[in-house]
Design an enzyme around this catalytic site. Structure first.
Site, PDB file in Angstrom:
ATOM      1  N   TYR A 153      -3.673   0.004   9.861  1.00 29.06           N
ATOM      2  CA  TYR A 153      -3.321  -0.295   8.396  1.00 29.06           C
ATOM      3  C   TYR A 153      -1.813  -0.138   8.184  1.00 29.06           C
ATOM      4  CZ  TYR A 153      -4.695  -0.631   3.357  1.00 29.06           C
ATOM      5  OH  TYR A 153      -4.760  -0.815   2.197  1.00 29.06           O
ATOM      6  N   SER A 163       0.751  -1.086  -0.021  1.00 31.41           N
ATOM      7  CA  SER A 163      -0.052   0.006  -0.030  1.00 31.41           C
ATOM      8  C   SER A 163       0.898   1.392  -0.030  1.00 31.41           C
ATOM      9  CB  SER A 163      -0.692   0.041   1.378  1.00 31.41           C
ATOM     10  OG  SER A 163      -1.655   1.170   1.732  1.00 31.41           O
TER      11      SER A 163
HETATM   12  P1  NAP Z   1     -12.039  -5.036  -0.734  1.00 28.78           P
HETATM   13  O1  NAP Z   1     -12.611  -4.412  -1.979  1.00 28.78           O
HETATM   14  O2  NAP Z   1     -12.383  -4.448   0.573  1.00 28.78           O
HETATM   15  O3  NAP Z   1     -11.700  -6.422  -1.053  1.00 28.78           O
HETATM   16  C1  NAP Z   1     -10.988  -7.303   0.015  1.00 28.78           C
HETATM   17  C2  NAP Z   1     -11.178  -8.486  -0.143  1.00 28.78           C
HETATM   18  O4  NAP Z   1     -10.696  -9.305   1.002  1.00 28.78           O
HETATM   19  C3  NAP Z   1     -12.629  -8.834   0.221  1.00 28.78           C
HETATM   20  O5  NAP Z   1     -13.205  -9.783  -0.694  1.00 28.78           O
HETATM   21  C4  NAP Z   1     -12.819  -9.413   1.400  1.00 28.78           C
HETATM   22  O6  NAP Z   1     -13.889  -9.962   1.782  1.00 28.78           O
HETATM   23  C5  NAP Z   1     -11.601 -10.026   1.741  1.00 28.78           C
HETATM   24  N1  NAP Z   1     -11.070 -10.498   3.011  1.00 28.78           N
HETATM   25  C6  NAP Z   1     -10.959  -9.530   3.907  1.00 28.78           C
HETATM   26  N2  NAP Z   1     -10.689 -10.198   5.186  1.00 28.78           N
HETATM   27  C7  NAP Z   1     -10.648 -11.507   4.854  1.00 28.78           C
HETATM   28  C8  NAP Z   1     -10.089 -12.641   5.544  1.00 28.78           C
HETATM   29  N3  NAP Z   1      -9.863 -12.689   6.860  1.00 28.78           N
HETATM   30  N4  NAP Z   1     -10.092 -13.779   5.132  1.00 28.78           N
HETATM   31  C9  NAP Z   1     -10.222 -13.855   3.610  1.00 28.78           C
HETATM   32  N5  NAP Z   1     -10.578 -12.762   2.751  1.00 28.78           N
HETATM   33  C10 NAP Z   1     -10.883 -11.689   3.381  1.00 28.78           C
HETATM   34  O7  NAP Z   1     -10.467  -4.286  -0.830  1.00 28.78           O
HETATM   35  P2  NAP Z   1      -9.568  -3.899  -2.397  1.00 28.78           P
HETATM   36  O8  NAP Z   1      -9.558  -2.479  -2.321  1.00 28.78           O
HETATM   37  O9  NAP Z   1      -9.893  -4.746  -3.312  1.00 28.78           O
HETATM   38  O10 NAP Z   1      -8.050  -4.394  -1.443  1.00 28.78           O
HETATM   39  C11 NAP Z   1      -7.528  -5.439  -1.922  1.00 28.78           C
HETATM   40  C12 NAP Z   1      -6.157  -5.219  -1.286  1.00 28.78           C
HETATM   41  O11 NAP Z   1      -5.415  -4.187  -1.611  1.00 28.78           O
HETATM   42  C13 NAP Z   1      -6.100  -5.248   0.319  1.00 28.78           C
HETATM   43  O12 NAP Z   1      -4.945  -5.838   0.890  1.00 28.78           O
HETATM   44  C14 NAP Z   1      -5.979  -3.664   0.520  1.00 28.78           C
HETATM   45  O13 NAP Z   1      -5.249  -3.312   1.590  1.00 28.78           O
HETATM   46  C15 NAP Z   1      -5.036  -3.385  -0.611  1.00 28.78           C
HETATM   47  N6  NAP Z   1      -4.947  -2.136  -1.377  1.00 28.78           N
HETATM   48  C16 NAP Z   1      -6.056  -1.523  -1.472  1.00 28.78           C
HETATM   49  C17 NAP Z   1      -5.890  -0.231  -2.146  1.00 28.78           C
HETATM   50  C18 NAP Z   1      -7.159   0.741  -2.751  1.00 28.78           C
HETATM   51  O14 NAP Z   1      -7.002   1.669  -2.936  1.00 28.78           O
HETATM   52  N7  NAP Z   1      -8.127   0.034  -2.894  1.00 28.78           N
HETATM   53  C19 NAP Z   1      -4.641   0.592  -2.174  1.00 28.78           C
HETATM   54  C20 NAP Z   1      -3.529  -0.148  -1.781  1.00 28.78           C
HETATM   55  C21 NAP Z   1      -3.772  -1.583  -1.232  1.00 28.78           C
HETATM   56  P3  NAP Z   1     -14.952  -9.177   2.798  1.00 28.78           P
HETATM   57  O15 NAP Z   1     -15.987  -8.690   1.682  1.00 28.78           O
HETATM   58  O16 NAP Z   1     -15.940 -10.317   3.574  1.00 28.78           O
HETATM   59  O17 NAP Z   1     -14.563  -8.124   3.651  1.00 28.78           O
HETATM   60  C1  GCO Z   2      -6.857   5.434   3.159  1.00 30.23           C
HETATM   61  C2  GCO Z   2      -6.658   4.189   1.968  1.00 30.23           C
HETATM   62  C3  GCO Z   2      -5.721   3.842   1.671  1.00 30.23           C
HETATM   63  C4  GCO Z   2      -5.490   2.788   0.527  1.00 30.23           C
HETATM   64  C5  GCO Z   2      -4.467   2.229  -0.050  1.00 30.23           C
HETATM   65  C6  GCO Z   2      -3.468   3.244  -0.490  1.00 30.23           C
HETATM   66  O1  GCO Z   2      -7.604   5.496   4.107  1.00 30.23           O
HETATM   67  O2  GCO Z   2      -6.004   6.172   3.113  1.00 30.23           O
HETATM   68  O3  GCO Z   2      -7.974   3.419   2.139  1.00 30.23           O
HETATM   69  O4  GCO Z   2      -4.944   3.308   2.812  1.00 30.23           O
HETATM   70  O5  GCO Z   2      -6.612   1.895   0.458  1.00 30.23           O
HETATM   71  O6  GCO Z   2      -3.854   1.195   0.631  1.00 30.23           O
HETATM   72  O7  GCO Z   2      -2.490   2.480  -1.083  1.00 30.23           O
END
Ligand code: NAP
Ligand code: GCO
Length: 263
Positions: free
Chosen positions: A162, A149
């Protein structure tokens, strides 16, 4: 060594486990890996989400296999990996994608809330990686991609747990590389910038100041889409990255390079 550069990116014949991949970033990465030739297995925490994922893969013409498994539960993870090995084969590629966020000012956050985020976002990748590494060693290769992230590098108000977890995940990545690189296992991080998924939906609501803040802080001038992560993820999963190890590849439209506009 295969010098046909396009073939180096192929995932033909590989089995990829993407955790928490019913929708969002995990789904997009799994979809891209399937298009590159991989067989996809994924998990989510309940049958309803797994079914939703299975339908979404089917609609894309992808024959994925879904498992109910919480990445924080070591027994469930070990059982799932055993089942995948018996039903599909040894996992070549693991994407530790499952993750949660709690946006709460640190002094108002309970220790239980903090632990829960660390449990899913840091202990989960440890537990799942630990479960797949022995078979990767036996098979003679493996790829682990940890979804990091911006918060692996930066802090901001309300995301202490986080940021602690994702900073830890960056170092777990480097340590898996250090400990298992000799077994031809490459462990790298993929660090998405701000991506439009359900996780960031509250920050993108109409009129939310964070929305315009992120657009102005991103040299690309927009939020990322999950599809922006596909090429980099396929690269890190493929033979094209066989000498890339312990690296965090940020896919952020330039955020980490940019100090921001003066007000
Ligand atoms: P999301 O839309 O919330 O999807 C996350 C997925 O993980 C959901 O299917 C969720 O299921 C599942 N999950 C949560 N807890 C779990 C557990 N204990 N065991 C198995 N599955 C679980 O999030 P996303 O934005 O796609 O993020 C995916 C990854 O990218 C995460 O690690 C997040 O931190 C990272 N990320 C996201 C962003 C962003 O801007 N969106 C940026 C950087 C990094 P539920 O629906 O049941 O919660
Ligand atoms: C926030 C965001 C982030 C992103 C992501 C950034 O509240 O600042 O949710 O943490 O999801 O991980 O890379």
């Amino acid at each position: 060594m295969n010098l046909d550069y396009l073939k180096q990116f192929s995932l033909e014949g590989k089995i990829a486990l993407v955790t928490g991949a019913s929708y969002g970033i995990g789904f997009a990465i799994a979809k891209g890996m399937a298009k590159a030739g991989a067989t996809i297995v994924f998990n989510d925490i309940n049958q309803e989400l797994v079914n939703k994922g299975l339908e979404a893969y089917k609609a894309e013409g992808i024959d994925a296999k879904g498992y109910v498994c919480d990445v924080t539960n070591e027994e469930q993870v070990n059982a799932m990996v055993k089942q995948i090995e018996a039903e599909v084969g040894i996992i070549d590629i693991l994407v530790n994608n499952a993750g949660i966020i709690k946006r709460i000012p640190m002094t108002e956050m309970t220790a239980a809330e903090f632990r829960q985020v660390i449990d899913v976002d840091l202990n989960g990748p440890f537990i799942v990686s630990k479960a797949v590494i022995p078979s990767m060693i036996k098979k003679g290769h493996g790829k682990i991609i940890n979804i990091c992230s911006m918060m692996s590098e930066l802090g901001r108000e309300t995301v202490s747990a986080y940021a602690a977890a994702k900073g830890g995940l960056k170092m777990l990545t480097k340590n898996i590389c250090s400990e298992y690189g000799a077994y031809n296992i490459q462990c790298n991080g993929l660090g998405p910038g701000y991506i439009a998924t359900p996780q960031t939906a509250p920050l993108r609501e109409d009129g939310h100041p964070f929305n315009s803040f992120i657009i102005s802080k991103t040299p690309a001038g927009r939020w990322g889409e999950p599809e922006d992560l596909v090429g980099p993820a396929v690269f890190l999963a493929s033979d094209a990255s066989n000498f890339v190890n312990g690296h965090i590849l940020y896919v952020d439209g330039g955020i980490l390079a940019y100090i921001g506009k003066q007000p």
